[in-house]
Write a protein that holds these residues in place. Structure first.
Motif, PDB file in Angstrom:
ATOM      1  N   ASN A   1     -12.060 -50.796 -19.204  1.00  0.00           N
ATOM      2  CA  ASN A   1     -13.041 -50.435 -20.228  1.00  0.00           C
ATOM      3  C   ASN A   1     -12.416 -50.520 -21.619  1.00  0.00           C
ATOM      4  O   ASN A   1     -13.050 -51.003 -22.578  1.00  0.00           O
ATOM      5  N   ARG A   2     -11.192 -50.066 -21.749  1.00  0.00           N
ATOM      6  CA  ARG A   2     -10.501 -50.133 -23.040  1.00  0.00           C
ATOM      7  C   ARG A   2     -10.277 -51.586 -23.467  1.00  0.00           C
ATOM      8  O   ARG A   2     -10.429 -51.927 -24.647  1.00  0.00           O
TER       9      ARG A   2
ATOM     10  N   ASN B   1     -10.978 -44.240 -10.802  1.00  0.00           N
ATOM     11  CA  ASN B   1     -11.552 -44.391 -12.136  1.00  0.00           C
ATOM     12  C   ASN B   1     -10.515 -44.830 -13.157  1.00  0.00           C
ATOM     13  O   ASN B   1     -10.877 -45.341 -14.220  1.00  0.00           O
ATOM     14  N   ASP B   2      -9.228 -44.612 -12.856  1.00  0.00           N
ATOM     15  CA  ASP B   2      -8.181 -44.957 -13.820  1.00  0.00           C
ATOM     16  C   ASP B   2      -8.195 -46.443 -14.137  1.00  0.00           C
ATOM     17  O   ASP B   2      -8.062 -46.844 -15.305  1.00  0.00           O
TER      18      ASP B   2
ATOM     19  N   CYS C   1     -15.435 -50.539  -8.953  1.00  0.00           N
ATOM     20  CA  CYS C   1     -16.514 -49.550  -8.915  1.00  0.00           C
ATOM     21  C   CYS C   1     -17.252 -49.590  -7.589  1.00  0.00           C
ATOM     22  O   CYS C   1     -17.493 -48.564  -6.962  1.00  0.00           O
TER      23      CYS C   1
ATOM     24  N   THR D   1     -18.726 -47.984 -15.935  1.00  0.00           N
ATOM     25  CA  THR D   1     -17.948 -46.755 -16.165  1.00  0.00           C
ATOM     26  C   THR D   1     -18.734 -45.524 -15.735  1.00  0.00           C
ATOM     27  O   THR D   1     -18.212 -44.631 -15.056  1.00  0.00           O
TER      28      THR D   1
ATOM     29  N   SER E   1     -19.082 -45.512 -11.946  1.00  0.00           N
ATOM     30  CA  SER E   1     -17.803 -45.200 -11.328  1.00  0.00           C
ATOM     31  C   SER E   1     -17.534 -43.696 -11.337  1.00  0.00           C
ATOM     32  O   SER E   1     -17.081 -43.124 -10.335  1.00  0.00           O
ATOM     33  N   ILE E   2     -17.852 -43.050 -12.448  1.00  0.00           N
ATOM     34  CA  ILE E   2     -17.670 -41.603 -12.551  1.00  0.00           C
ATOM     35  C   ILE E   2     -18.593 -40.884 -11.560  1.00  0.00           C
ATOM     36  O   ILE E   2     -18.173 -39.963 -10.846  1.00  0.00           O
TER      37      ILE E   2
ATOM     38  N   SER F   1     -11.216 -47.308 -16.230  1.00  0.00           N
ATOM     39  CA  SER F   1     -11.003 -46.841 -17.605  1.00  0.00           C
ATOM     40  C   SER F   1     -10.095 -47.795 -18.379  1.00  0.00           C
ATOM     41  O   SER F   1     -10.326 -48.079 -19.563  1.00  0.00           O
ATOM     42  N   GLU F   2      -9.067 -48.284 -17.719  1.00  0.00           N
ATOM     43  CA  GLU F   2      -8.149 -49.239 -18.355  1.00  0.00           C
ATOM     44  C   GLU F   2      -8.889 -50.523 -18.739  1.00  0.00           C
ATOM     45  O   GLU F   2      -8.723 -51.044 -19.852  1.00  0.00           O
TER      46      GLU F   2
ATOM     47  N   ASP G   1     -20.202 -50.383 -19.806  1.00  0.00           N
ATOM     48  CA  ASP G   1     -20.704 -49.011 -19.970  1.00  0.00           C
ATOM     49  C   ASP G   1     -21.366 -48.528 -18.681  1.00  0.00           C
ATOM     50  O   ASP G   1     -21.141 -47.395 -18.228  1.00  0.00           O
TER      51      ASP G   1
END
Length: 216
Positions: free
Chosen positions: A152-153, A145-146, A139, A208, A211-212, A149-150, A205
């Motif tokens: 984050n999951r 972001n991919d 970040c 994420t 990062s967006i 996101s990975e 959170d």
């Protein structure tokens, strides 16, 4: 927008900080494992002191990073985003220190009936923290972001697993023959150990969302 990758000195300081966070959790894991097998002897106290030293070092580095950020020409929103992430991450080693402090101050060894689940929870917490630290680096360097996101999951999956382990341990404690007071103390320790995964989820959170925003 500010990227840590453009300031090598600050990036190095951040990586050092994350390294100390890792060492705090590694020492916590060692301390809990040792305590379960050997009780509150001198070596456990040595590990507790080491946990405190790592946490204190992390605080010092975190304050230095925050001072450096204030010296940068950042938009207020950017500074707030970065501070928010670092502040939540800093609560992770604080939680590790609180766990060993609770064990020492209350002279309480975790009950043998929860040994397996407790060790697994601490291991999951350490793994989840690693995902968060990795995501933070991506970040701050304004990476794709991919990958965030990975990660984050993975954090979300581990937090769910942590909740399951926490519930299972509390259930075991209250099914045991321990006195009511001991059951409450053991439950409080379990909940505190579970807080690490919760803090990781909170930090993730923020990472994420930031990062967006930084990709816009």
């Amino acid at each position: 927008m500010f990227a840590f990758g453009k300031n090598k000195e600050l990036l190095k300081k951040l990586e050092t900080y994350f390294g100390v966070v890792r060492e705090t959790l590694k020492t916590l894991e060692e301390a809990i494992s040792y305590c379960l097998d050997n009780g509150l002897d001198q070596h456990f106290h040595t590990l507790a002191v080491r946990t405190h030293q790592h946490e204190s070092q992390a605080d010092d580095i975190r304050r230095s990073i925050e001072q450096d950020l204030y010296k940068k020409s950042l938009l207020p929103e950017s500074r707030q985003d970065l501070f928010g992430i670092i502040e939540v991450i800093d609560r992770i080693p604080n939680c590790g220190e609180s766990i060993v402090n609770m064990i020492i101050s209350q002279r309480m060894v975790p009950d043998k009936c929860i040994k397996k689940e407790l060790l697994e929870l601490i291991k999951v917490s350490t793994e989840t923290s690693e995902y968060v630290l990795e995501a933070a680096i991506y970040c701050f360097n304004k990476a794709s972001n991919d990958k965030v996101s990975e990660l984050n999951r993975k954090v979300d999956d581990n937090e769910t697993l942590g909740d399951h382990l926490e519930f299972k341990m509390v259930e075991k404690i209250f099914d045991s023959k321990l006195g009511t007071g001991q059951k409450i103390l053991q439950r409080d320790l379990i909940v505190l150990c579970g807080d690490i995964c919760d803090l990781c989820e909170h930090a993730m959170d923020l990472i994420t969302i930031t990062s967006i925003k930084r990709q816009i």
